[in-house]
Design a protein around this motif. Structure first.
Motif, PDB file in Angstrom:
ATOM      1  N   LEU A   1       0.834  -1.072  -0.063  1.00 21.53           N
ATOM      2  CA  LEU A   1       0.116  -0.080  -0.040  1.00 21.53           C
ATOM      3  C   LEU A   1       0.935   1.328   0.063  1.00 21.53           C
ATOM      4  N   TYR A   2       0.803   1.979  -1.060  1.00 19.26           N
ATOM      5  CA  TYR A   2       1.544   3.308  -1.037  1.00 19.26           C
ATOM      6  C   TYR A   2       0.911   4.464  -1.273  1.00 19.26           C
ATOM      7  N   SER A   3       1.274   5.513  -0.963  1.00 18.92           N
ATOM      8  CA  SER A   3       0.882   7.022  -0.991  1.00 18.92           C
ATOM      9  C   SER A   3       1.592   7.844  -1.763  1.00 18.92           C
ATOM     10  N   TRP A   4       2.870   7.535  -2.054  1.00 19.68           N
ATOM     11  CA  TRP A   4       3.779   8.403  -2.624  1.00 19.68           C
ATOM     12  C   TRP A   4       4.647   7.533  -3.606  1.00 19.68           C
ATOM     13  N   TRP A   5       4.871   8.209  -4.903  1.00 25.15           N
ATOM     14  CA  TRP A   5       5.948   7.634  -5.809  1.00 25.15           C
ATOM     15  C   TRP A   5       6.666   8.649  -6.176  1.00 25.15           C
ATOM     16  N   SER A   6       8.013   8.639  -6.473  1.00 22.59           N
ATOM     17  CA  SER A   6       9.089   9.684  -6.675  1.00 22.59           C
ATOM     18  C   SER A   6       8.792  10.099  -8.057  1.00 22.59           C
ATOM     19  N   TYR A   7       9.197  11.596  -8.365  1.00 31.12           N
ATOM     20  CA  TYR A   7       9.065  12.105  -9.502  1.00 31.12           C
ATOM     21  C   TYR A   7      10.004  11.670 -10.480  1.00 31.12           C
ATOM     22  N   ARG A   8      11.121  10.862  -9.832  1.00 26.01           N
ATOM     23  CA  ARG A   8      12.375  10.731 -10.507  1.00 26.01           C
ATOM     24  C   ARG A   8      11.984   9.394 -11.546  1.00 26.01           C
TER      25      ARG A   8
ATOM     26  N   ALA B   1       4.090   2.183 -13.752  1.00 23.84           N
ATOM     27  CA  ALA B   1       4.774   0.851 -14.264  1.00 23.84           C
ATOM     28  C   ALA B   1       5.701   0.335 -13.118  1.00 23.84           C
ATOM     29  N   ALA B   2       6.413   1.082 -13.024  1.00 23.60           N
ATOM     30  CA  ALA B   2       7.589   0.847 -12.002  1.00 23.60           C
ATOM     31  C   ALA B   2       7.303   0.594 -10.588  1.00 23.60           C
ATOM     32  N   ASP B   3       6.007   1.484 -10.163  1.00 27.44           N
ATOM     33  CA  ASP B   3       5.318   1.093  -8.765  1.00 27.44           C
ATOM     34  C   ASP B   3       6.205   0.894  -7.589  1.00 27.44           C
ATOM     35  N   LYS B   4       7.204   1.946  -7.266  1.00 29.80           N
ATOM     36  CA  LYS B   4       8.223   1.942  -6.472  1.00 29.80           C
ATOM     37  C   LYS B   4       7.966   2.970  -5.357  1.00 29.80           C
ATOM     38  N   GLY B   5       6.803   2.517  -4.688  1.00 26.92           N
ATOM     39  CA  GLY B   5       6.157   3.332  -3.976  1.00 26.92           C
ATOM     40  C   GLY B   5       6.328   3.481  -2.421  1.00 26.92           C
TER      41      GLY B   5
ATOM     42  N   ARG C   1      -2.185  10.680  -8.598  1.00 24.75           N
ATOM     43  CA  ARG C   1      -0.790  10.772  -9.023  1.00 24.75           C
ATOM     44  C   ARG C   1      -0.629  10.755 -10.200  1.00 24.75           C
ATOM     45  N   GLY C   2      -1.328  10.510 -11.118  1.00 23.22           N
ATOM     46  CA  GLY C   2      -1.270  10.638 -12.604  1.00 23.22           C
ATOM     47  C   GLY C   2      -2.370  11.929 -13.227  1.00 23.22           C
ATOM     48  N   TRP C   3      -2.547  12.493 -12.359  1.00 18.66           N
ATOM     49  CA  TRP C   3      -3.382  13.952 -12.922  1.00 18.66           C
ATOM     50  C   TRP C   3      -2.302  14.934 -13.463  1.00 18.66           C
TER      51      TRP C   3
ATOM     52  N   HIS D   1       2.455  12.674  -4.217  1.00 17.52           N
ATOM     53  CA  HIS D   1       1.735  12.262  -3.024  1.00 17.52           C
ATOM     54  C   HIS D   1       0.367  12.024  -3.638  1.00 17.52           C
ATOM     55  N   ALA D   2      -0.507  10.911  -3.140  1.00 16.47           N
ATOM     56  CA  ALA D   2      -1.971  10.651  -3.572  1.00 16.47           C
ATOM     57  C   ALA D   2      -2.712  10.823  -2.203  1.00 16.47           C
TER      58      ALA D   2
END
Length: 262
Positions: free
Chosen positions: A202-209, A215-219, A245-247, A253-254
């Motif tokens: 369960l993630y709420s943050w994914w790096s801008y990098r 696809a990577a889903d390294k959250g 997060r995709g808007w 963050h989501a």
């Protein structure tokens, strides 16, 4: 008075005003807690939020950094703030709803890149901030309260994409996780998100990098909703709005949601 609450590190409320409005229009939480507003309070774009029914706000801000705000379509009164660890940062604000529930909105320091307070002042500040939170909750046990925000720690092994790889990465180091656990225990706080969603990544943050974050889903799950035991049983329907997060021009963050039947 049932109410739905959302918490979101928005990474500049003025820059991302359009997606804040999108969230308010499409999801309609009764209360939205924002972190990292990066704005003085007087420059938060309240007119657009008020036009959508969110006429109430309590906030603390500063130019370009930090900042926390609680937007509400329910009446809410300012319940103060604490300057934990005497950093002089706008990282906490509290509001009280008419039903007596106090909402604490936190933005815990991120802690920099090196998990060693001897070489990284920011990491020391993060640990000191959490210690001060812990001591405050010990001294003044919270009741009928909800704590939300970007706590900048993913405590569980399934709150990160790879537990072993992140053990030495700031936000998932054992010392940070221990400090957060002590803070949670001091207030008797119950993690509503994980009580509702006890199993699985369960993630709420994914790096801008990340070139393709989805696809990577390294959250990591850095954003939290806690409640005191006296009202935790009324909390339900936790979820993370991953799509946000995709808007367009997104935060990294989501938003995290929970509903309380009080």
């Amino acid at each position: 008075m049932p109410f739905t609450l959302a918490t979101w590190n928005i990474n500049s409320v003025r820059l991302r005003e359009p997606i804040v409005q999108k969230l308010l229009q499409e999801e309609g939480p009764d209360v939205l807690c924002l972190q990292e507003c990066k704005s003085p309070v007087e420059k938060i774009p309240v007119e657009g939020f008020a036009a959508l029914g969110y006429r109430h706000m309590v906030a603390r801000g500063q130019k370009g950094y930090n900042g926390v705000a609680i937007l509400s379509r329910l009446p809410i009164e300012d319940a103060g703030e604490q300057d934990f660890a005497a950093l002089g940062h706008a990282r906490h604000v509290a509001g009280r709803l008419e039903n007596g529930v106090v909402i604490h909105n936190f933005y815990v320091p991120a802690g920099g890149d090196v998990p060693d307070r001897d070489v990284n002042e920011k990491f020391g500040q993060k640990l000191d901030y959490l210690t001060a939170m812990r001591d405050w909750f010990h001294a003044d046990k919270p009741e009928k309260s909800v704590l939300v925000g970007d706590l900048n720690i993913a405590p569980r092994e399934d709150d990160v994409w790879d537990h072993k790889k992140l053990l030495k990465v700031v936000s998932h180091t054992p010392v940070e996780v221990a400090h957060l656990a002590e803070t949670q225990e001091a207030g008797g706080w119950i993690d509503i998100t994980r009580r509702d969603i006890p199993e699985g990544k369960l993630y709420s943050w994914w790096s801008y990098r990340a070139r393709d974050w989805d696809a990577a889903d390294k959250g990591r799950r850095l954003d939290h909703v806690w409640a005191t035991p006296d009202i935790a049983g009324a909390g339900h329907s936790s979820r993370i709005l991953r799509d946000a997060r995709g808007w367009e021009k997104p935060s990294d963050h989501a938003p995290v949601f929970a509903t309380f039947d009080l």
